[in-house]
Scaffold this active site. Structure first.
Site, PDB file in Angstrom:
ATOM      1  CB  ALA A 213      -0.841   0.027   1.123  1.00 38.28           C
TER       2      ALA A 213
ATOM      3  CD  GLN B 287       2.035 -10.894  -2.454  1.00 31.13           C
ATOM      4  OE1 GLN B 287       1.767 -12.216  -2.242  1.00 31.13           O
ATOM      5  NE2 GLN B 287       1.285 -10.193  -2.910  1.00 31.13           N
TER       6      GLN B 287
ATOM      7  CG  ASP C 118      -3.213  -4.056   1.111  1.00 32.40           C
ATOM      8  OD1 ASP C 118      -3.063  -5.053   1.936  1.00 32.40           O
ATOM      9  OD2 ASP C 118      -2.554  -3.529   0.342  1.00 32.40           O
TER      10      ASP C 118
ATOM     11  CG  ASN D 142      -2.319  -7.153   5.488  1.00 26.22           C
ATOM     12  OD1 ASN D 142      -1.782  -6.370   4.621  1.00 26.22           O
ATOM     13  ND2 ASN D 142      -1.703  -8.161   6.015  1.00 26.22           N
TER      14      ASN D 142
END
Ligand code: MRU
Length: 302
Positions: free
Chosen positions: A6, A152, A193, A203
């Site tokens: 973000a 990620q 986020d 998130n």
């Protein structure tokens, strides 16, 4: 997904406005072309609020300047983008200092997705807390959930912690319950986020499950995010749009298809964690606690 996370999306969007202007001035009616470009930029990803936050700031600056020549707007926007870039690093450092106080020497911290230097302008939000705790001399280990389907955690969080010399172990997302049951996790720290006005935090998909498990095992669960990630116009986590990403991320690993042809998949990229599962929201103004409606208001007003 070239730029993701973000705060990194927010800072890049600010520079993106400068590029949008550069492209628009090639058109006869540069102002209409610019408005179209900014709308397109804003729609690039729906969940991370930092994107619309940054574009809104740039639009507001344009309005403030009134009837301005394109080259003067370009100068003003570029200066503002550089300022937002520097401020994000400073904000992460401040969050890190507040968050590090919550981490004890010897803790193993679980994190989900990547909320580090690679997701921000530098230092990171959740990983910023860990880096700051390590800078204080605390011996910290990290469990990075791999974060299916885009990985990620396995690819980015493991990479940056390992490079920084912080001991990190990657675990499958579905190992979380066992690791917690075995007493292998003392704290959970994740990024966000978008955080709603009531403190619900959206998130990466899977975060909600981690928070539920943390509650079950009595493990403190923290969210680290700057005020720019808090969206006071959205009342609850359920009102936040959830990005629905390409099925290919689930059906394939690299170039190899792992699901049978013709079987549909779900690929929601984020989930909302209810505020009551969150022990604290670590911001640049301090650690916000329940009731979040009031503490968020105070952080913005104070
Ligand atoms: O889809 P991504 O990779 O952009 O998702 C990123 C996350 O969910 C992060 O945890 C969040 O943005 C916090 S980044 C500091």
């Amino acid at each position: 997904m070239v730029v993701r996370g973000a705060p990194a999306i927010g800072v890049t969007a600010a520079y993106g406005c400068c590029l949008a202007l550069r492209e628009a001035v090639e058109q006869d009616d540069w102002k209409s072309a610019l408005a179209e470009n900014l709308d397109k930029l804003e729609r690039a990803r729906p969940t991370a609020v930092n994107l619309s936050w940054a574009v809104r700031l740039m639009r507001a600056l344009h309005e403030e300047l009134g009837e301005v020549r394109a080259q003067d707007l370009a100068k003003a926007w570029f200066a503002r983008a550089k300022q937002l870039h520097a401020e994000d690093i400073e904000t992460n450092r401040r969050m890190g200092a507040f968050g590090a106080e919550l981490i004890e020497d010897g803790d193993t911290v679980m994190t989900h997705c990547n909320a580090g230097a690679l997701a921000t302008a530098g230092h990171g939000t959740a990983l910023g807390v860990i880096y700051s705790a390590v800078e204080q001399g605390k011996k910290i280990k990290v469990i990075a959930n791999e974060t299916r389907p885009f990985l990620q955690g396995a690819r980015l969080t493991a990479y940056e912690l390992h490079k920084a010399g912080v001991p990190v172990t990657v675990a499958c997302d579905n190992a979380c319950a066992l690791l917690m049951k075995r007493g292998m996790v003392q704290k959970v720290v994740v990024g966000a986020d978008r955080i709603a006005a009531n403190g619900d935090a959206v998130n990466k998909i899977g975060t909600f499950g981690v928070a539920l498990l943390a509650k079950h095992f009595g493990i403190p669960f923290y969210v680290a995010a700057p005020l720019s990630t808090i969206d006071r116009d959205t009342p609850t986590g359920d009102d936040i749009p959830i990005e629905d990403r390409t099925p290919r991320e689930v059906t394939h690993v690299g170039d190899t298809q792992i699901t049978p042809d013709g079987v549909p998949v779900y690929n929601f990229a984020f989930d909302p964690t209810p505020a009551e599962l969150i022990h604290g929201v670590i911001t640049e103004k301090g650690v916000l606690r329940e009731p979040y409606g009031a503490s968020i208001k105070k952080a913005f007003d104070g």
